[in-house]
Write an enzyme that holds these catalytic residues in place. Structure first.
Site: not given
Length: 205
Positions: A151, A186
């Site tokens: 991330d 995402d």
């Protein structure tokens, strides 16, 4: 038949391009940044902030080794189901917008599956002091389906040092909006779902 072939080619091309973009950013971050490192992009509102998570989107996770495996298997099952659904949509000659929206969700799921399935096999471990590097296949930091998801997108748009004590849940605590660190995959899932809900809801009725 020709129209179905065109839609199939559109889906495949879109998913491949989205996966390339997602993996290119993740590989760049993984091989150039240490865990916790943050690079400001737009003042205090947007950072490239490298973290890894063991779970689902936006840092949510299931505990333990089996939790990670269950989550990975669930992702794979979801990808198979979504892929089957896209094929069905094409056969039914569904609107292109619907097919693109579902394809976004599929691309996002595939992007994070790739991390958890393979990164542990050919990357050394990222730490707070060491940048990861490529290693011989199968000698990395984790086994198949047990790798960490990369991330890097962090948008602390509003930061409050201390919320009023009378506030439920966050009373007396610091508050950040938007707090989670996420990745491009995402965002594919989120944008695809929002697009379908807001603009294609009539089809699903």
């Amino acid at each position: 038949m020709e129209q179905k072939k065109k839609k199939t080619l559109l889906v495949v091309s879109l998913i491949v391009l989205l996966l390339i973009a997602d993996q290119a950013v993740k590989l760049c971050v993984k091989t150039h940044m240490t865990i916790g490192e943050a690079i400001p992009v737009f003042g205090k509102w947007f950072y490239i902030h490298f973290i890894e998570n063991q779970g689902a989107a936006y840092g949510m996770e299931l505990g333990g080794e089996y939790g990670k495996l269950i989550l990975s298997l669930f992702r794979i099952a979801a990808v198979v189901a979504i892929g089957w659904y896209i094929r069905r949509l094409i056969r039914r000659e569904a609107p292109t917008g619907v097919i693109v929206g579902v394809s976004l969700v599929l691309a996002g799921a595939l992007g994070n599956i790739f991390d958890s399935a393979f990164y542990g096999l050919f990357f050394s471990e990222s730490t707070f002091t060491e940048v990861a590097h490529f290693v011989p296949w199968g000698t990395g930091y984790a086994s198949f389906l047990h790798g960490s998801v990369v991330d890097m997108l962090y948008f602390p748009l509003i930061e409050i040092d201390r919320m009023p004590d009378w506030m439920p849940i966050w009373g007396g605590e610091p508050f950040i909006f938007f707090g989670p660190t996420f990745n491009i995959a995402d965002s594919y899932v989120t944008c695809g779902m929002l697009y379908l809900i807001l603009f294609q809801y009539k089809f699903f009725k």
